[in-house]
Design a protein around this motif. Structure first.
Motif, PDB file in Angstrom:
ATOM      1  N   LYS A 194       0.922  -1.128   0.037  1.00  0.00           N
ATOM      2  CA  LYS A 194       0.022  -0.130   0.081  1.00  0.00           C
ATOM      3  C   LYS A 194       0.838   1.188   0.149  1.00  0.00           C
ATOM      4  O   LYS A 194       0.624   2.242  -0.704  1.00  0.00           O
ATOM      5  N   GLN A 195       1.886   1.011   0.661  1.00  0.00           N
ATOM      6  CA  GLN A 195       2.880   2.529   0.799  1.00  0.00           C
ATOM      7  C   GLN A 195       3.500   2.575  -0.539  1.00  0.00           C
ATOM      8  O   GLN A 195       3.680   3.755  -0.961  1.00  0.00           O
ATOM      9  N   ALA A 196       3.677   1.266  -1.257  1.00  0.00           N
ATOM     10  CA  ALA A 196       4.176   1.670  -2.775  1.00  0.00           C
ATOM     11  C   ALA A 196       3.156   2.299  -3.770  1.00  0.00           C
ATOM     12  O   ALA A 196       3.665   2.378  -4.903  1.00  0.00           O
ATOM     13  N   GLY A 197       2.008   2.263  -3.232  1.00  0.00           N
ATOM     14  CA  GLY A 197       0.985   2.880  -4.087  1.00  0.00           C
ATOM     15  C   GLY A 197      -0.127   1.866  -4.792  1.00  0.00           C
ATOM     16  O   GLY A 197      -0.964   2.343  -5.751  1.00  0.00           O
ATOM     17  N   PHE A 198       0.020   0.800  -4.348  1.00  0.00           N
ATOM     18  CA  PHE A 198      -1.134  -0.425  -4.894  1.00  0.00           C
ATOM     19  C   PHE A 198      -2.368  -0.402  -3.837  1.00  0.00           C
ATOM     20  O   PHE A 198      -2.219  -0.101  -2.678  1.00  0.00           O
ATOM     21  N   ALA A 199      -3.246  -0.830  -4.552  1.00  0.00           N
ATOM     22  CA  ALA A 199      -4.623  -1.124  -3.904  1.00  0.00           C
ATOM     23  C   ALA A 199      -4.298  -2.758  -3.511  1.00  0.00           C
ATOM     24  O   ALA A 199      -4.021  -3.472  -4.653  1.00  0.00           O
ATOM     25  N   VAL A 200      -4.705  -3.285  -2.403  1.00  0.00           N
ATOM     26  CA  VAL A 200      -4.065  -4.561  -1.958  1.00  0.00           C
ATOM     27  C   VAL A 200      -5.197  -5.585  -1.683  1.00  0.00           C
ATOM     28  O   VAL A 200      -6.035  -5.179  -0.924  1.00  0.00           O
ATOM     29  N   GLU A 201      -5.307  -6.729  -2.056  1.00  0.00           N
ATOM     30  CA  GLU A 201      -5.978  -7.871  -1.521  1.00  0.00           C
ATOM     31  C   GLU A 201      -5.204  -9.061  -1.082  1.00  0.00           C
ATOM     32  O   GLU A 201      -4.458  -9.280  -1.698  1.00  0.00           O
ATOM     33  N   GLU A 202      -5.656  -9.424   0.277  1.00  0.00           N
ATOM     34  CA  GLU A 202      -4.696 -10.479   0.604  1.00  0.00           C
ATOM     35  C   GLU A 202      -5.638 -11.554   0.550  1.00  0.00           C
ATOM     36  O   GLU A 202      -6.777 -11.846   1.289  1.00  0.00           O
ATOM     37  N   VAL A 203      -5.323 -12.848  -0.253  1.00  0.00           N
ATOM     38  CA  VAL A 203      -6.159 -14.034  -0.336  1.00  0.00           C
ATOM     39  C   VAL A 203      -5.438 -15.457   0.106  1.00  0.00           C
ATOM     40  O   VAL A 203      -4.460 -15.593  -0.078  1.00  0.00           O
ATOM     41  N   ASN A 204      -6.393 -15.766   1.139  1.00  0.00           N
ATOM     42  CA  ASN A 204      -5.865 -17.161   1.637  1.00  0.00           C
ATOM     43  C   ASN A 204      -6.373 -18.439   0.737  1.00  0.00           C
ATOM     44  O   ASN A 204      -7.539 -18.288   0.368  1.00  0.00           O
ATOM     45  N   THR A 205      -5.384 -19.232   0.497  1.00  0.00           N
ATOM     46  CA  THR A 205      -5.726 -20.262  -0.655  1.00  0.00           C
ATOM     47  C   THR A 205      -4.908 -21.795  -0.027  1.00  0.00           C
ATOM     48  O   THR A 205      -4.181 -21.588   1.017  1.00  0.00           O
ATOM     49  N   ARG A 206      -5.234 -23.000  -0.431  1.00  0.00           N
ATOM     50  CA  ARG A 206      -4.972 -23.905  -0.142  1.00  0.00           C
ATOM     51  C   ARG A 206      -3.795 -24.605  -1.127  1.00  0.00           C
ATOM     52  O   ARG A 206      -4.112 -24.213  -2.163  1.00  0.00           O
ATOM     53  N   ALA A 207      -3.118 -25.362  -0.483  1.00  0.00           N
ATOM     54  CA  ALA A 207      -1.974 -25.840  -1.164  1.00  0.00           C
ATOM     55  C   ALA A 207      -2.596 -27.117  -2.394  1.00  0.00           C
ATOM     56  O   ALA A 207      -2.032 -27.127  -3.495  1.00  0.00           O
ATOM     57  N   ASN A 208      -3.595 -27.547  -1.885  1.00  0.00           N
ATOM     58  CA  ASN A 208      -4.344 -28.654  -2.843  1.00  0.00           C
ATOM     59  C   ASN A 208      -5.925 -28.400  -2.745  1.00  0.00           C
ATOM     60  O   ASN A 208      -6.373 -29.209  -1.751  1.00  0.00           O
ATOM     61  N   GLY A 209      -6.416 -27.883  -3.540  1.00  0.00           N
ATOM     62  CA  GLY A 209      -7.903 -27.947  -3.596  1.00  0.00           C
ATOM     63  C   GLY A 209      -8.181 -27.185  -2.105  1.00  0.00           C
ATOM     64  O   GLY A 209      -8.170 -26.195  -1.826  1.00  0.00           O
ATOM     65  N   ARG A 211      -7.702 -28.792   0.367  1.00  0.00           N
ATOM     66  CA  ARG A 211      -6.901 -29.315   1.873  1.00  0.00           C
ATOM     67  C   ARG A 211      -5.635 -28.782   1.516  1.00  0.00           C
ATOM     68  O   ARG A 211      -5.261 -28.047   0.571  1.00  0.00           O
ATOM     69  N   GLY A 212      -4.973 -29.169   2.356  1.00  0.00           N
ATOM     70  CA  GLY A 212      -3.260 -28.858   2.504  1.00  0.00           C
ATOM     71  C   GLY A 212      -3.089 -27.622   3.310  1.00  0.00           C
ATOM     72  O   GLY A 212      -4.117 -27.009   3.704  1.00  0.00           O
ATOM     73  N   ALA A 213      -1.881 -27.367   3.122  1.00  0.00           N
ATOM     74  CA  ALA A 213      -1.486 -26.141   4.038  1.00  0.00           C
ATOM     75  C   ALA A 213      -2.117 -24.818   3.466  1.00  0.00           C
ATOM     76  O   ALA A 213      -2.508 -24.699   2.084  1.00  0.00           O
ATOM     77  N   ARG A 214      -2.054 -23.790   4.175  1.00  0.00           N
ATOM     78  CA  ARG A 214      -2.642 -22.373   3.832  1.00  0.00           C
ATOM     79  C   ARG A 214      -1.387 -21.701   3.490  1.00  0.00           C
ATOM     80  O   ARG A 214      -0.557 -21.582   4.013  1.00  0.00           O
ATOM     81  N   HIS A 215      -1.817 -21.096   2.041  1.00  0.00           N
ATOM     82  CA  HIS A 215      -0.655 -20.200   1.598  1.00  0.00           C
ATOM     83  C   HIS A 215      -1.548 -18.913   1.546  1.00  0.00           C
ATOM     84  O   HIS A 215      -2.719 -18.857   1.537  1.00  0.00           O
ATOM     85  N   VAL A 216      -0.680 -18.014   1.166  1.00  0.00           N
ATOM     86  CA  VAL A 216      -1.283 -16.478   0.782  1.00  0.00           C
ATOM     87  C   VAL A 216      -0.807 -15.927  -0.511  1.00  0.00           C
ATOM     88  O   VAL A 216       0.242 -16.190  -0.896  1.00  0.00           O
ATOM     89  N   ILE A 217      -1.769 -15.160  -1.206  1.00  0.00           N
ATOM     90  CA  ILE A 217      -1.432 -14.632  -2.513  1.00  0.00           C
ATOM     91  C   ILE A 217      -1.859 -13.009  -2.203  1.00  0.00           C
ATOM     92  O   ILE A 217      -2.956 -12.797  -1.821  1.00  0.00           O
ATOM     93  N   TRP A 218      -1.021 -12.115  -2.423  1.00  0.00           N
ATOM     94  CA  TRP A 218      -1.152 -10.788  -2.253  1.00  0.00           C
ATOM     95  C   TRP A 218      -1.550 -10.137  -4.125  1.00  0.00           C
ATOM     96  O   TRP A 218      -0.579 -10.628  -4.492  1.00  0.00           O
ATOM     97  N   ILE A 219      -2.746  -9.721  -4.061  1.00  0.00           N
ATOM     98  CA  ILE A 219      -2.928  -9.073  -5.348  1.00  0.00           C
ATOM     99  C   ILE A 219      -3.085  -7.532  -5.227  1.00  0.00           C
ATOM    100  O   ILE A 219      -3.935  -7.186  -4.673  1.00  0.00           O
ATOM    101  N   ALA A 220      -2.142  -6.986  -5.939  1.00  0.00           N
ATOM    102  CA  ALA A 220      -1.966  -5.690  -5.940  1.00  0.00           C
ATOM    103  C   ALA A 220      -2.265  -5.017  -7.344  1.00  0.00           C
ATOM    104  O   ALA A 220      -1.541  -5.282  -8.136  1.00  0.00           O
ATOM    105  N   THR A 221      -3.154  -4.125  -7.157  1.00  0.00           N
ATOM    106  CA  THR A 221      -3.584  -3.461  -8.274  1.00  0.00           C
ATOM    107  C   THR A 221      -2.905  -2.017  -8.382  1.00  0.00           C
ATOM    108  O   THR A 221      -2.757  -1.315  -7.548  1.00  0.00           O
ATOM    109  N   ASN A 222      -2.387  -1.828  -9.646  1.00  0.00           N
ATOM    110  CA  ASN A 222      -1.741  -0.547  -9.768  1.00  0.00           C
ATOM    111  C   ASN A 222      -2.775   0.408 -10.363  1.00  0.00           C
ATOM    112  O   ASN A 222      -3.581   0.422 -11.288  1.00  0.00           O
ATOM    113  N   GLY A 223      -3.165   1.608  -9.435  1.00  0.00           N
ATOM    114  CA  GLY A 223      -4.113   2.384  -9.849  1.00  0.00           C
ATOM    115  C   GLY A 223      -3.639   3.540 -10.547  1.00  0.00           C
ATOM    116  O   GLY A 223      -4.555   4.526 -10.736  1.00  0.00           O
ATOM    117  N   LYS A 224      -2.426   3.576 -10.965  1.00  0.00           N
ATOM    118  CA  LYS A 224      -2.013   4.955 -11.770  1.00  0.00           C
ATOM    119  C   LYS A 224      -2.544   5.173 -12.992  1.00  0.00           C
ATOM    120  O   LYS A 224      -3.264   4.184 -13.682  1.00  0.00           O
TER     121      LYS A 224
END
Length: 224
Positions: A194-209, A211-224
């Motif tokens: 956000k400090q770099a100027g992005f609009a940010v979503e933090e998404v929790n997702t699974r390693a396998n459908g 099931r499996g470990a929880r991983h994180v994906i940041w989706i940062a949109t450039n609003g310029k």
């Protein structure tokens, strides 16, 4: 139980650590020391990295995608499935052996996707491409480490600091997306985006459908 067999190894770019390709039956694993970086049975979150990003840029003509890190090709194949024939995807892979494994022992997993006419593979630091291009990419997908810090290659740290995120934002077209995969949560990274100027979503997702470990994906949109 079928034992693991080591097929090959390669040094990390700084020479300080060793990547190992292992196989057990039809299952593949890429290890860094005792840490498993990826496994051919666990592809869900890497695929989500592509699908979430492609949703954000749906409808764009001739979209250009930059993927940092080839891995086992899960993100690449998912992006190809989401995008039309007018898209172009560049994959930057810093370790040449990983590309050789994709065309050799793991060719069945990749299923010819490296030969798709939309795909270009470059054996280069993704950061170099990002710093060289201005307003060039509709999406930049980063899966070059286990999260926003460089354990495979310490030089990757530069991707996630203020200067690296600023360069990524400059490399994106207006409304473009920077997506970052992580093995787990990272306190403060969303704030850094956000400090770099992005609009940010933090998404929790699974390693396998679902099931499996929880991983994180940041989706940062450039609003310029």
């Amino acid at each position: 139980m079928i034992p693991w067999v080591q097929l090959d190894s390669a040094r990390t770019p700084d020479g300080g650590q060793e990547l190992r390709l292992k196989r057990r039956g039809t299952e593949f694993s890429i290890m860094l020391g005792t840490n498993e970086l990826m496994n051919s049975r666990l592809s869900g979150s890497e695929e989500a990295l592509a699908s979430l990003s492609c949703e954000k840029i749906a409808g764009r003509k001739q979209p250009k995608i930059l993927i940092g890190g080839l891995g086992m090709g899960f993100t690449l194949r998912a992006a190809l499935a989401e995008l039309g024939g007018d898209a172009s995807i560049t994959v930057a892979e810093l370790v040449p052996a990983v590309v050789a494994w994709a065309r050799g022992p793991m060719a069945e997993i990749f299923n010819g996707c490296l030969d798709d006419p939309r795909v270009t593979v470059r054996e280069i630091d993704v950061g170099h491409i990002i710093r060289s291009d201005i307003s060039a990419w509709d999406a930049i997908l980063l899966d070059v480490d286990n999260g926003p810090e460089g354990i495979v290659h310490k030089g990757n740290d530069a991707l996630y600091g203020a200067a690296g995120l600023g360069a990524a934002r400059a490399a994106l077209k207006p409304g473009g997306v920077l997506a970052v995969w992580s093995q787990g949560p990272h306190s403060g990274f969303a704030r850094r985006l956000k400090q770099a100027g992005f609009a940010v979503e933090e998404v929790n997702t699974r390693a396998n459908g679902k099931r499996g470990a929880r991983h994180v994906i940041w989706i940062a949109t450039n609003g310029k």
